[in-house]
Scaffold this motif. Sequence first.
Motif, mmCIF file in Angstrom:
data_model
loop_
_atom_site.group_PDB
_atom_site.id
_atom_site.type_symbol
_atom_site.label_atom_id
_atom_site.label_comp_id
_atom_site.label_asym_id
_atom_site.label_seq_id
_atom_site.Cartn_x
_atom_site.Cartn_y
_atom_site.Cartn_z
ATOM 1 N N LEU A 39 0.527 -1.112 0.252
ATOM 2 C CA LEU A 39 -0.047 -0.057 -0.152
ATOM 3 C C LEU A 39 0.621 1.243 0.021
ATOM 4 O O LEU A 39 0.548 2.383 -0.387
ATOM 5 C CB LEU A 39 -0.962 -0.231 1.074
ATOM 6 N N PRO A 40 1.869 1.085 0.773
ATOM 7 C CA PRO A 40 2.744 2.433 0.602
ATOM 8 C C PRO A 40 3.329 2.517 -0.989
ATOM 9 O O PRO A 40 3.507 3.759 -1.742
ATOM 10 C CB PRO A 40 3.705 2.623 1.563
ATOM 11 N N LEU A 41 3.601 1.777 -1.645
ATOM 12 C CA LEU A 41 4.217 1.326 -2.514
ATOM 13 C C LEU A 41 2.764 2.325 -4.288
ATOM 14 O O LEU A 41 3.252 3.293 -4.772
ATOM 15 C CB LEU A 41 4.454 0.401 -3.365
ATOM 16 N N TRP A 76 8.213 0.482 -13.376
ATOM 17 C CA TRP A 76 8.182 0.089 -12.889
ATOM 18 C C TRP A 76 7.159 -0.715 -12.470
ATOM 19 O O TRP A 76 7.192 -1.024 -11.698
ATOM 20 C CB TRP A 76 8.011 1.664 -11.880
ATOM 21 N N SER A 77 6.049 -0.347 -13.282
ATOM 22 C CA SER A 77 5.574 -1.266 -13.799
ATOM 23 C C SER A 77 5.786 -2.717 -13.473
ATOM 24 O O SER A 77 5.110 -3.548 -13.869
ATOM 25 C CB SER A 77 4.303 -0.901 -14.712
ATOM 26 N N TRP A 82 6.172 -8.275 -9.005
ATOM 27 C CA TRP A 82 6.071 -9.066 -7.639
ATOM 28 C C TRP A 82 5.455 -8.407 -6.677
ATOM 29 O O TRP A 82 4.351 -9.238 -5.452
ATOM 30 C CB TRP A 82 7.188 -8.625 -7.668
ATOM 31 N N PHE A 83 5.174 -6.997 -6.916
ATOM 32 C CA PHE A 83 5.073 -6.451 -5.690
ATOM 33 C C PHE A 83 3.448 -5.662 -6.203
ATOM 34 O O PHE A 83 2.920 -5.031 -5.246
ATOM 35 C CB PHE A 83 5.758 -5.041 -5.021
ATOM 36 N N GLY A 84 2.676 -6.198 -7.109
ATOM 37 C CA GLY A 84 1.466 -5.352 -7.648
ATOM 38 C C GLY A 84 1.615 -4.179 -7.894
ATOM 39 O O GLY A 84 0.798 -4.275 -7.937
#
Length: 133
Positions: A39-41, A76-77, A82-84
Amino acid sequence: MRDTARESVHPWQIGLAVCAVVVPLPPVIGSGYPSFFALPLVAATTALTGVPLLLHARPAAFRWAAGVIAAVLLPWSLIGSWFGMFVFFPSVPLLLLSVLSDPRRRPRAARFLAGAGFLLVAALTLLWWGDGR
């Protein structure tokens, strides 16, 4: 005395930039994870994607910022998938289309490009908010 109207970003461009910020959020909200660890990302990436909207009074700065942010969001996307962060992938073409859809610069192509961007938004919204059938 000469009146000069200050040129600002066209509403189609602002609409596509707003869509670039908003379109990635439904999958995050609808993910069902109460503690989405990334969520912070997501918040930081959403804030970065919204930077061109702050430059609505300066078209050259808007175009530059949207192009640079689209260039940053693409890797970045993909790397952050891996982090959504893959949900921000559609923001890349939307930001690029917002740069190109100024009818004062490209009168013929702008209508087509803005329409393609809003069609992409409609398709993604139906895909992500649909019932999955």
